[in-house]
Design a protein around this motif. Structure first.
Motif, PDB file in Angstrom:
ATOM      1  N   HIS A   1      -2.091   2.315  10.535  1.00  0.00           N
ATOM      2  CA  HIS A   1      -2.630   1.443  11.577  1.00  0.00           C
ATOM      3  C   HIS A   1      -3.636   2.234  12.422  1.00  0.00           C
TER       4      HIS A   1
ATOM      5  N   VAL B   1      -5.835  -7.439   9.395  1.00  0.00           N
ATOM      6  CA  VAL B   1      -4.639  -8.261   9.185  1.00  0.00           C
ATOM      7  C   VAL B   1      -4.257  -9.011  10.464  1.00  0.00           C
TER       8      VAL B   1
ATOM      9  N   ILE C   1       0.979 -14.992   8.564  1.00  0.00           N
ATOM     10  CA  ILE C   1       0.307 -13.704   8.381  1.00  0.00           C
ATOM     11  C   ILE C   1      -0.818 -13.850   7.360  1.00  0.00           C
TER      12      ILE C   1
ATOM     13  N   ASN D   1      -7.236  -9.011  15.311  1.00  0.00           N
ATOM     14  CA  ASN D   1      -6.529  -8.579  14.098  1.00  0.00           C
ATOM     15  C   ASN D   1      -6.205  -7.095  14.174  1.00  0.00           C
ATOM     16  N   GLN D   2      -5.162  -6.707  13.457  1.00  0.00           N
ATOM     17  CA  GLN D   2      -4.799  -5.294  13.369  1.00  0.00           C
ATOM     18  C   GLN D   2      -5.525  -4.680  12.168  1.00  0.00           C
TER      19      GLN D   2
ATOM     20  N   LEU E   1      -1.274 -10.598  12.247  1.00  0.00           N
ATOM     21  CA  LEU E   1       0.177 -10.427  12.139  1.00  0.00           C
ATOM     22  C   LEU E   1       0.971 -11.489  12.869  1.00  0.00           C
TER      23      LEU E   1
ATOM     24  N   PRO F   1       2.469  -4.165  14.795  1.00  0.00           N
ATOM     25  CA  PRO F   1       2.083  -3.308  13.670  1.00  0.00           C
ATOM     26  C   PRO F   1       3.219  -2.450  13.134  1.00  0.00           C
TER      27      PRO F   1
ATOM     28  N   VAL G   1       1.047  -7.004   2.661  1.00  0.00           N
ATOM     29  CA  VAL G   1       1.821  -6.755   3.869  1.00  0.00           C
ATOM     30  C   VAL G   1       3.290  -7.040   3.565  1.00  0.00           C
TER      31      VAL G   1
ATOM     32  N   VAL H   1       5.721  -4.067  10.334  1.00  0.00           N
ATOM     33  CA  VAL H   1       5.267  -4.323   8.972  1.00  0.00           C
ATOM     34  C   VAL H   1       4.817  -3.008   8.360  1.00  0.00           C
TER      35      VAL H   1
ATOM     36  N   TRP I   1       6.171 -15.179   8.985  1.00  0.00           N
ATOM     37  CA  TRP I   1       5.506 -14.707   7.770  1.00  0.00           C
ATOM     38  C   TRP I   1       4.478 -15.690   7.191  1.00  0.00           C
TER      39      TRP I   1
END
Length: 863
Positions: free
Chosen positions: A816, A781, A755, A823-824, A783, A788, A844, A791, A752
């Motif tokens: 998503h 984001v 992130i 990145n997502q 991660l 994906p 997130v 989260v 975490w």
């Protein structure tokens, strides 16, 4: 000469009366008036003399009288009827069984832990509201058929008996309670030997305990007792007094209650052949160590610590009862280390550092029992709506990055057990209106609306009868108190006419911590005296309550009241009655016209005494705190305006006391003394009727226990079952789901900090946005090591203040949409919900199917 030790010998009952033994030891008699009447018929004078205690009665009644009754056909018919009624009560399917029959997935057992239980006067294992609430919880669980086992400690001296010295100072005595003279039985194994609970103490010592069982209807209450020969003199005293001793003494009690309590449950269910409870409910943090004992059990069964913790959390409920940090038990970390580490660890296999982490707080030298309770429970609640809000703010530090409103602490408002606290006259009226002896229909609002059929004069007669009964009781207690304080009979002639069954009677009775403000009524003593002595609209005031033995400030408040009430000018209109207990409380709830409550808002978590008064047609006169904050409606009593927010506490007390006097002078007394041609105060009686109709179905403990069952117990059992499932893969490893969740939790906590929300774009709004205009947000984001689907990404929108802080925001889950540059990408389109200055952010949160909510792990990343 004085006896070294006392014990109780019970009478040998004639065979035809042997069932009286079973009726006497099941505490259902304490809320079943026909059974009480049966015992009173054995010897009415003796029944009063032993304090309406069936076990004591059977120990004191003469064999000749028992022989007479064994030949009395009418009495035998009554005995058989009560025995058959008890059998039916214990065996008939009830609400819980009906729910299970309807396919609702309910737990097969619930373990309920509390440091005190106020079930009946004959078992004085309570000090105040927490214990009375726990007792009402058990009784209603019994009435509803819950498969619940309760656990606490057996205190050889209970809580203290209170008397007053000549100058009005509280004096405490601690009577020794003989378990053999109480409605208890010893838990024995299958060979008939007492079950022995054993715990390792520091320096190689061992703490042993027997387990006494009090049968509360269908519910067994297990009470651990350390005063046995297997212990050293010091350890025999662990269960000597409720809330007594220093912190060293207190931690021993809480270790015994939590860890010993789990072991007592295991022994009890094995002896009785019952399934192990699925859900464990901590009523406050005192028994919080039960969670680490359950972790130890699972480690012994082969699980690692984190998987065991996952299983325990899924099935644990924690209820907090305090709205102030000062009300929480906190022990020195050094003390906890001494008990849980060293050469004879209490919990072998459980890492000490993990135990210490459960109780961590901002002071690294302190171990916080409430923090431990919250960290060990997947579900937690306060005891009123307002208290839930206060608790979310008080414990916000455990969920950094979340607004207080998002802290996962809900609320279930307390309730009271109607058959225990409602006067017989109201119970009789209820049975007439329902047309049945079964009071289960009281949970339905429509039942209470039948009070519309009752004549105002009838309601007023009941209220007047109950007030007259209270005045008789007050005079008896007043005389006893004055004699204990050194007065002579010759000085007490005035008591025969003290108080008046026709005068407006106000009650104030509760524990005496400073926040409850026992002496607010004395803020302007001249104005109070004028109210008490008014020639046309007098008021009489009955005050009671115990201060903790170590609280000299509380004792000083009692002394102020006593000294005011001792004055010859007012002593016939105001009294402080010592030794407040369940029997006194019952008479006060029955007879008082008004129930006064003036705590410092919002320091009253719930305050159920006003509920019991309302259940008897009493009107509340209260600060908007606890339950009254949510259920006051302007017609069921009076709200004392609060001056909350004032920094000057003395000025706040002045303002709120003045408002109290004004309400009594201008509204309460005028309604009470404004009579129609039949002598009935019609406006007052309509408020009584409305109070019963509006509050009756709400204040019931049966409603409370149903709420716990549906909102906490059933979801906890379902979480447990899902958590202990085998792995979903081909291996089918036991506890596979728990292992997966534990692994996810470890990975989430590890990843975490890495992130990041690297970019947020918005588009789609017109130049002049209107309510309903659509806003599209896209977030990029990083991660780290999470996927994906592990989260949830949310857009958070709401009105902003001058500092751009979001006010009452709403959260919208973003979808998503793919990956870009490592990145997502997540996106959403949402209409604007409000007008005015509006802002948004993106965050997130963790996501796993076995979490109770996205906020459970206290992890969040904000844009």
């Amino acid at each position: 000469m004085k006896a070294l030790r006392r014990f109780t010998v019970r009478a040998h009952l004639p065979e035809r009366l042997s069932v009286l033994e079973r009726l006497s030891v099941n505490l259902r008699w304490s809320w079943d008036k026909p059974t009480q009447d049966l015992f009173a018929a054995i010897d009415g004078r003796l029944w009063d003399q032993v304090g309406a205690d069936p076990v004591a009665l059977l120990g004191a009644v003469s064999p000749q009288r028992l022989d007479e009754l064994a030949a009395d056909d009418e009495f035998l018919r009554r005995v058989d009827a009560r025995a058959a009624d008890l059998d039916d009560y214990l065996s008939r399917p009830r609400w819980y069984q009906q729910q299970a029959g309807d396919g609702v997935r309910l737990p097969n057992g619930i373990a309920y832990f509390s440091m005190e239980f106020g079930v009946a006067e004959v078992l004085p294992n309570y000090s105040g509201g927490l214990g009375i609430l726990a007792g009402d919880h058990l009784k209603s669980a019994s009435d509803l058929g819950l498969p619940l086992i309760a656990v606490g400690l057996y205190y050889r001296s209970g809580y203290f008996r209170q008397s007053l010295t000549a100058d009005g100072w509280q004096h405490e005595t601690y009577p020794s309670l003989d378990p053999q003279g109480l409605p208890l039985r010893l838990l024995t194994d299958r060979s008939g030997q007492p079950v022995l609970i054993e715990l390792a103490m520091p320096d190689g010592a061992q703490l042993f305990a027997h387990v006494w069982i009090a049968q509360v209807g269908r519910i067994p209450l297990l009470l651990l007792d350390s005063d046995i020969g297997e212990n050293t003199h010091e350890l025999r005293g662990v269960t000597d007094r409720l809330y007594g001793g220093d912190q060293e003494h207190r931690i021993k009690q809480e270790i015994l209650a939590g860890i010993g309590g789990v072991r007592a449950i295991r022994a009890y269910t094995e002896v009785e052949g019952l399934p192990a409870p699925e859900v464990f409910h901590m009523n406050e943090g005192h028994a919080g160590f039960l969670g680490v004992e359950r972790i130890r059990e699972l480690i012994d069964a082969g699980l690692d610590f984190d998987t065991a913790l996952t299983v325990v959390r899924s099935s644990t409920v924690f209820t907090t009862h305090t709205p102030v940090p000062a009300g929480i038990d906190r022990f020195p970390v050094e003390m906890v280390t001494r008990y849980f580490g060293g050469n004879t660890p209490l919990l072998p296999g459980v890492p000490l550092d993990r135990v210490i982490a459960f109780g961590a707080e901002d002071d690294p030298a302190k171990f916080n029992m409430a923090h431990m309770g919250l960290r060990l429970a997947q579900r937690a609640n306060g005891v009123s709506l307002l208290h839930g809000r206060v608790s979310r703010e008080m414990f916000n530090e455990l969920w950094p990055g979340f607004d207080p409103g998002e802290v996962p602490i809900g609320s279930i408002t307390n309730g009271v057990h109607a058959p225990t606290w409602a006067a017989p006259q109201w119970v009789e009226l209820a049975r007439d209106l329902i047309g049945s002896d079964d009071l289960g229909a009281l949970s339905e609002a429509d039942t209470w609306h039948k009070l519309q059929q009752v004549d105002a004069g009838h309601l007023w007669r009941i209220r007047s009868e109950l007030r007259a009964l209270l005045i008789e009781d007050v005079r008896v207690r007043l005389r006893r108190s004055w004699l204990e304080r050194g007065a002579s009979e010759a000085e007490l002639g005035w008591i025969a006419t003290a108080f008046d069954p026709n005068v407006l009677t106000v009650g104030f009775a509760r524990r005496v911590p400073t926040y409850k403000r026992l002496t607010l009524m004395l803020r302007d003593p001249d104005r109070l005296e004028k109210l008490l002595l008014d020639a046309d609209r007098p008021v009489q005031l009955i005050v009671a309550g115990k201060s903790h033995p170590a609280d000299d400030g509380g004792k000083a408040l009692i002394q102020q009241i006593v000294r005011f009430a001792d004055r010859a000018e007012v002593r016939h209109r105001i009294a402080f009655l010592p030794d407040y207990d369940m029997s006194m409380a019952r008479m006060l709830y029955w007879g008082c016209d008004v129930w006064l409550n003036n705590p410092l808002r919002p320091l009253e978590a719930c305050g159920t005494s006003g509920m019991k008064s309302a259940l008897n047609g009493g009107l509340n006169l209260s600060i908007r705190d606890g339950w009254w904050d949510e259920w006051y409606d302007g017609e069921n009593g009076w709200e004392i305006p609060t001056a909350g927010g004032l920094a000057d506490e003395s000025r706040r007390d002045d303002i709120e006391a003045s408002a109290l006097y004004e309400l009594l002078e201008s509204s309460v007394t005028t309604k009470f003394y404004d009579r129609d041609q039949h002598g009935v105060p019609s406006r007052w009686v309509e408020m009584v009727r409305h109070t019963l109709q509006a509050l009756g179905p709400k204040v019931l403990a049966s409603r409370m226990v149903r709420d716990y069952t549906e909102k906490y117990y059933a979801p906890a059992a379902q979480s447990l079952r899902a958590t202990i499932e085998p792995a979903g893969d081909a291996t089918g490893v036991p506890f596979g789901a728990a292992r997966q969740l534990a692994a996810y939790r470890q990975r989430a906590q590890q990843e975490w900090p890495k992130i990041q929300i690297t970019d947020v774009d918005s588009y789609g709004l017109p130049d002049t946005p209107l309510i309903g205009s659509e806003l599209t947000l896209t977030a990029s984001v990083y991660l780290a090591g999470l996927a994906p689907d592990e989260v949830v990404v949310q857009a958070v929108l709401g009105r902003v203040d001058d500092g751009d802080v979001l006010q009452n925001p709403v959260s919208v889950t973003m979808t998503h949409t793919g990956m870009a540059g490592g990145n997502q990408v997540f996106s959403t389109t949402t209409p604007l919900p409000i007008a005015g200055p509006v802002g948004y952010t993106v965050r997130v949160l963790p996501h796993h199917r076995l979490l109770a909510g996205h906020n459970e792990l206290a992890l969040v990343t904000l844009a």
